[in-house]
Design a protein around this motif. Structure first.
Motif, PDB file in Angstrom:
ATOM      1  N   GLN A 202      23.014  61.189  92.054  1.00 38.31           N
ATOM      2  CA  GLN A 202      22.630  62.507  91.542  1.00 38.31           C
ATOM      3  C   GLN A 202      21.343  62.985  92.206  1.00 38.31           C
ATOM      4  O   GLN A 202      21.225  64.154  92.583  1.00 38.31           O
ATOM      5  N   GLU A 203      20.373  62.115  92.356  1.00 45.88           N
ATOM      6  CA  GLU A 203      19.116  62.494  92.990  1.00 45.88           C
ATOM      7  C   GLU A 203      19.336  62.876  94.453  1.00 45.88           C
ATOM      8  O   GLU A 203      18.744  63.842  94.952  1.00 45.88           O
TER       9      GLU A 203
ATOM     10  N   TRP B 252       5.103  64.477  93.565  1.00 45.20           N
ATOM     11  CA  TRP B 252       6.078  63.417  93.823  1.00 45.20           C
ATOM     12  C   TRP B 252       5.478  62.018  93.786  1.00 45.20           C
ATOM     13  O   TRP B 252       6.220  61.050  93.704  1.00 45.20           O
TER      14      TRP B 252
ATOM     15  N   ASP C  81      22.554  57.349  89.115  1.00 46.74           N
ATOM     16  CA  ASP C  81      21.280  58.075  89.149  1.00 46.74           C
ATOM     17  C   ASP C  81      20.876  58.383  90.593  1.00 46.74           C
ATOM     18  O   ASP C  81      20.458  59.502  90.905  1.00 46.74           O
TER      19      ASP C  81
END
Length: 170
Positions: free
Chosen positions: A32-33, A152, A29
């Motif tokens: 990918q981020e 965010w 994860d």
């Protein structure tokens, strides 16, 4: 108590994975981020690096030149920070430290996002300043920074206060 990872909530989370599988998933994860962040910032860095070769660049005042140089440093900082996750992975590869890597990767990703938010807001500040003046630059940069903070930080924090996923929601 769950036999999977010693966490009584493991079955509530709907995951039946070993701690090693969880660390592997978390690391994937993070990777990918980081890829997503890196792509956008590389495009922006490329844009910034072409500006000195434009005719209008010579018309910048000292403040605009200073803002530009800060943005170039921020673009490099974002890139170097994001790539530090790769360097960390290479140096701890096969050392059975995936849990440490995931924790470090999380910190690296958060630092990258903070630097990216500053880079995005600063770029808008710079472009608006050059095109419509310093007040427009400040307003545009502040708007992007505040919008980024809301999207965010505020949205994720609001989600954290809601109920957890259940099998019925899937």
């Amino acid at each position: 108590m769950s036999e999977v990872d010693g966490d009584p909530r493991a079955t509530e989370r709907g995951r039946h994975e070993t701690p090693t599988e969880r660390w592997d998933r978390n690391w994937a994860d993070i990777q990918q981020e980081l890829r997503i962040v890196q792509t956008g910032t590389q495009i922006l860095a490329g844009f910034l690096l072409t500006l000195p070769f434009q005719q209008r660049f010579t018309t910048l005042d000292q403040a605009q030149e200073a803002i530009y140089l800060v943005l170039v440093v921020l673009a490099v900082l974002v890139t170097v920070t994001a790539l530090s996750a790769v360097a960390t992975h290479r140096l701890v590869f096969r050392q059975r430290q995936k849990h440490d890597l995931v924790r470090a990767g999380n910190v690296i990703l958060l630092a990258t996002l903070i630097a990216s938010a500053l880079l995005f807001a600063g770029t808008v500040l710079f472009v608006f300043d050059v095109v419509i003046g310093d007040v427009g630059g400040i307003v545009g940069g502040a708007a992007v920074f505040l919008g980024t903070a809301v999207l965010w930080v505020s949205v994720p924090l609001a989600l954290r206060r809601t109920r957890r996923d259940t099998d019925e929601d899937a």
